[in-house]
Write a protein that holds these residues in place. Sequence first.
Motif, PDB file in Angstrom:
ATOM      1  N   SER A 227       0.290   5.274 -14.480  1.00 27.20           N
ATOM      2  CA  SER A 227       0.291   4.636 -13.170  1.00 27.20           C
ATOM      3  C   SER A 227       1.696   4.166 -12.811  1.00 27.20           C
ATOM      4  O   SER A 227       2.555   4.025 -13.683  1.00 27.20           O
ATOM      5  N   GLU A 247       1.250  10.313  -6.062  1.00 23.58           N
ATOM      6  CA  GLU A 247       0.391  11.427  -5.660  1.00 23.58           C
ATOM      7  C   GLU A 247       0.910  12.742  -6.227  1.00 23.58           C
ATOM      8  O   GLU A 247       0.125  13.591  -6.665  1.00 23.58           O
ATOM      9  N   LYS A 252      -2.149   7.007 -11.096  1.00 21.07           N
ATOM     10  CA  LYS A 252      -2.653   5.918 -10.269  1.00 21.07           C
ATOM     11  C   LYS A 252      -1.500   5.137  -9.634  1.00 21.07           C
ATOM     12  O   LYS A 252      -0.372   5.150 -10.126  1.00 21.07           O
ATOM     13  N   ASP A 269      -5.181  -1.199  -5.958  1.00 24.76           N
ATOM     14  CA  ASP A 269      -4.889   0.226  -6.052  1.00 24.76           C
ATOM     15  C   ASP A 269      -4.757   0.842  -4.659  1.00 24.76           C
ATOM     16  O   ASP A 269      -4.831   0.141  -3.634  1.00 24.76           O
ATOM     17  N   ALA A 270      -4.567   2.149  -4.604  1.00 22.01           N
ATOM     18  CA  ALA A 270      -4.335   2.831  -3.325  1.00 22.01           C
ATOM     19  C   ALA A 270      -5.537   2.737  -2.396  1.00 22.01           C
ATOM     20  O   ALA A 270      -5.398   2.886  -1.177  1.00 22.01           O
ATOM     21  N   ALA A 271      -6.716   2.479  -2.948  1.00 20.47           N
ATOM     22  CA  ALA A 271      -7.926   2.347  -2.136  1.00 20.47           C
ATOM     23  C   ALA A 271      -8.257   0.891  -1.835  1.00 20.47           C
ATOM     24  O   ALA A 271      -9.384   0.580  -1.421  1.00 20.47           O
ATOM     25  N   SER A 272      -7.290  -0.013  -2.079  1.00 15.36           N
ATOM     26  CA  SER A 272      -7.464  -1.457  -1.840  1.00 15.36           C
ATOM     27  C   SER A 272      -8.545  -2.072  -2.713  1.00 15.36           C
ATOM     28  O   SER A 272      -9.223  -3.023  -2.318  1.00 15.36           O
ATOM     29  N   SER A 273      -8.692  -1.548  -3.914  1.00 16.72           N
ATOM     30  CA  SER A 273      -9.650  -2.096  -4.874  1.00 16.72           C
ATOM     31  C   SER A 273      -8.903  -2.998  -5.861  1.00 16.72           C
ATOM     32  O   SER A 273      -7.933  -2.559  -6.487  1.00 16.72           O
TER      33      SER A 273
END
Length: 355
Positions: A227, A247, A252, A269-273
């Motif tokens: 990551s 990417e 990650k 993370d990139a998905a806002s998690s």
Amino acid sequence: MNNKIGKKKRKLIAEAASAASTVNDEKSEAQAGLDPSGDRRIFKYVSSQYIESVFSSPELVTLKCSLPKDFNDPYELFLTIDFDEDPGALAFYADVVGDLDQLPTTCFSQSPDVIPMWAHYAENHKGFAIEFSEACLADMFSGSGFQDVSYTDTPSDGLTDMLYRAFKIGKHRYHYLLRLGVYNAAYFTKATCWSYERERRMVASTSELRSDSELLLLDAPSHCVRSIIVGSRASNETKKHLLKISEELKCKYFEIRIGKSSANPYFIDAASSPHIFDGSNLIPAASHCEACLEPIPPKGSRIQCSWCQIDDQMKQYAASRNSFRMLDHAGLLDSYVEGMDKITMGSPKSDRGEP
């Protein structure tokens, strides 16, 4: 006598922990860097100005190695034996061990959430950290060795005992264990004031390095990266750039965040998690505030942290309870604070006739 450690011993520098445990049985398996999972995660903190240098191609991640003499700790390689010993024994030590070789070393941390590390090595939180699979690096660089740094303010009694054993008995085996133990202690021991770094070191084989001007560089395959973690003060440009690189590397992407409810940072993370570091890995948070995303302890059906639960009615009530507002409205706040300062801290120097 040639006091320099041979090429073969250089490759075995990480295995010196085994010999050192013979010398000093106080070292635990954790201190020797043993990891039952076989895939320890280690983290490299980097300034944003080195993005292009580190990610020089989609296939490689370039790491800088340094010699201990160039480290920021002037006492590198110092904590071996107790140097306040019998001069004859010290003369024997100097003859058997000699000046320790300067071996190329690159340093990692065992954690991505060490705030001083972000300040010191990642441009005051404007840089980034790279999460590596140590197992992958070790497989690609078989001539190099990894080990945790142990923190102490005193040299090992066991290693000093080994010095006298080698000095008085004179067996080859004791000479060998002394040399190997000294190298282990020198490269993997630091004073306790550095313990916040939670450092893990990779001592590299010179055959696995390349030189660029005066730099010693290690080109690691990009598939060893797990990551990329961006600092809490990184610019939007830095974030976009590193997201794109993550990417391309198929790894990650995280951004470290400083919350309001806890002194422990967290990661998005990139998905806002939201994620937390559990001591070994970055894992999804069990519960978090739905407004600011900061992880919070599970407590009934609560969906927001205490700060995000503050509403306008609470703010108005708080203001009505703040007596300083009344003093300020009456123009008395400054004089009140000045008077209280004199009572609690004494009169200013100027009032006492002092410069």
